[in-house]
Design an enzyme around this catalytic site. Sequence first.
Site, mmCIF file in Angstrom:
data_model
loop_
_atom_site.group_PDB
_atom_site.id
_atom_site.type_symbol
_atom_site.label_atom_id
_atom_site.label_comp_id
_atom_site.label_asym_id
_atom_site.label_seq_id
_atom_site.Cartn_x
_atom_site.Cartn_y
_atom_site.Cartn_z
ATOM 1 N N LYS A 159 3.059 -15.489 2.306
ATOM 2 C CA LYS A 159 3.320 -16.211 1.066
ATOM 3 C C LYS A 159 4.817 -16.507 1.034
ATOM 4 C CE LYS A 159 1.789 -17.854 -2.859
ATOM 5 N NZ LYS A 159 0.886 -19.002 -2.935
ATOM 6 N N ASP A 206 -6.382 -7.021 4.221
ATOM 7 C CA ASP A 206 -7.533 -6.373 3.589
ATOM 8 C C ASP A 206 -8.457 -7.442 3.015
ATOM 9 O OD1 ASP A 206 -9.104 -4.283 2.420
ATOM 10 O OD2 ASP A 206 -8.137 -4.713 0.499
ATOM 11 N N ASP A 228 -2.979 -18.383 0.398
ATOM 12 C CA ASP A 228 -3.980 -19.072 -0.440
ATOM 13 C C ASP A 228 -4.675 -20.170 0.370
ATOM 14 O OD1 ASP A 228 -1.511 -20.382 -0.387
ATOM 15 O OD2 ASP A 228 -1.513 -20.943 -2.503
ATOM 16 N N TYR A 245 0.815 -1.219 0.000
ATOM 17 C CA TYR A 245 0.000 0.000 0.000
ATOM 18 C C TYR A 245 0.851 1.272 0.000
ATOM 19 C CZ TYR A 245 -4.688 -1.955 0.920
ATOM 20 O OH TYR A 245 -5.895 -2.586 0.831
ATOM 21 N N ASP A 287 -12.314 -9.114 4.728
ATOM 22 C CA ASP A 287 -13.606 -9.148 4.025
ATOM 23 C C ASP A 287 -14.139 -10.584 3.984
ATOM 24 O OD1 ASP A 287 -13.402 -6.415 3.457
ATOM 25 O OD2 ASP A 287 -14.175 -6.666 1.415
HETATM 26 C C1 IPM Z 1 -10.452 -1.271 4.167
HETATM 27 C C2 IPM Z 1 -10.683 -0.657 2.812
HETATM 28 C C3 IPM Z 1 -9.528 0.279 2.485
HETATM 29 C C4 IPM Z 1 -8.258 -0.544 2.466
HETATM 30 C C5 IPM Z 1 -9.693 1.083 1.178
HETATM 31 C C6 IPM Z 1 -10.968 1.890 1.183
HETATM 32 C C7 IPM Z 1 -8.509 1.966 0.898
HETATM 33 O O1 IPM Z 1 -10.856 -1.641 1.863
HETATM 34 O O2 IPM Z 1 -10.357 -0.531 5.146
HETATM 35 O O3 IPM Z 1 -10.386 -2.495 4.246
HETATM 36 O O4 IPM Z 1 -7.929 -1.162 1.447
HETATM 37 O O5 IPM Z 1 -7.575 -0.573 3.485
HETATM 38 MG MG MG Z 2 -10.961 -3.606 2.646
#
Ligand code: IPM
Ligand code: MG
Length: 347
Positions: free
Chosen positions: A182, A238, A214, A136, A242
């Site tokens: 990884k 990240d 993975d 990032y 999710d």
């Molecule tokens: C998160 C989001 C952010 C990230 C984006 C909006 C930059 O996806 O907080 O997980 O990738 O960190």
């Molecule tokens: Mg995110």
Amino acid sequence: MKKICVIKGDGIGPEIIDEALKVLKVVRNDLEFNECLMGGIAIDTVGECLPQATLDCALSSDAVLFGAIGGEKWDNLAREKRPESALLKLRSSLGVFANLRPAKVYNDLLSLSSLKDEIVKDVDLLVVRELTGGIYFSQPRYKNENEACNTMKYTKEEIYRIAKIAFECALKRRKKLCMVDKANVLETSALWRELCSELSKEYPSVELSFMYVDNAAMQLIKNPRQFDVILTENLFGDILSDEASMVVGSIGLLASASIGGKVGLYEPIHGSAPDIAGKFIANPIATILSAALMLRYSLNDEDNALKIENAVARVIKDGYGCADMSFVKHKLNTKEMGDLIAKLCVQ
Ligand code: IPM
Ligand code: MG
């Protein structure tokens, strides 16, 4: 008075933050909320995604509570001008390198998850994501007509400090730490492994294991109960957080705390959901739970953090939910959900 910098942002950001403020106001009467602009709304109002005034306010506050940013309207701007860049700059300026993303399944609502009940029952895990380094932020990064480049770089210090936080978290939980990487391909992962192994000598009661990312993506839906604390670098964290939200059942339920720097930053893990913005159907729970984490980590107020978390658990147990929670008995809108949680907090 404790100073809270409030950044509502774009899309559903303002709606969900308002409910978190509602809840905070019923449990504490000594919070001063200062609203600041960031993201698309800041671009439209003052011409830049992260105004200096916002940064100054954040840095001089006791904590920052943040909703969400971004939307199609600003997607075509140059990368450094986009709303997302503001969030990354804020995280980096605050120095919040440790992003804690708890994913705890509500056993009263197992059907919420797209996975089978017996797989998600009792899942209680914490993703510790490195937040201010890696791909990032590392240089070189560029894009020209012929090629584009991003770099994943980590220093020993960056790895060591996040690993230490993960070990400390594990110590307070079930004492299992799984580092996800990884290492079969990446040098950065090899360094992460070396340092974690070294650090594990200081935490003999914590069981340290390693897993390739993975495989971790697969294990998270195959047998999520095997995890307690997952430690991982920025991009993997990240993605995996999710995924973990789907084990719980909705991304509208997952909170996060970003700590380790001057001032803590608290935000739901979901985005600004422009498609449902302004309809007041967004689930404010992730933001309300982020406010609870703010009380716990930045204001040292475990009692009220628990009060809020228990109120949320109670609401779910009683069959209330928002539009994102398909199987609930009673559907509430954003404000009704905030009202109900606030009411339960004072009972
Ligand atoms: C998160 C989001 C952010 C990230 C984006 C909006 C930059 O996806 O907080 O997980 O990738 O960190
Ligand atoms: Mg995110």
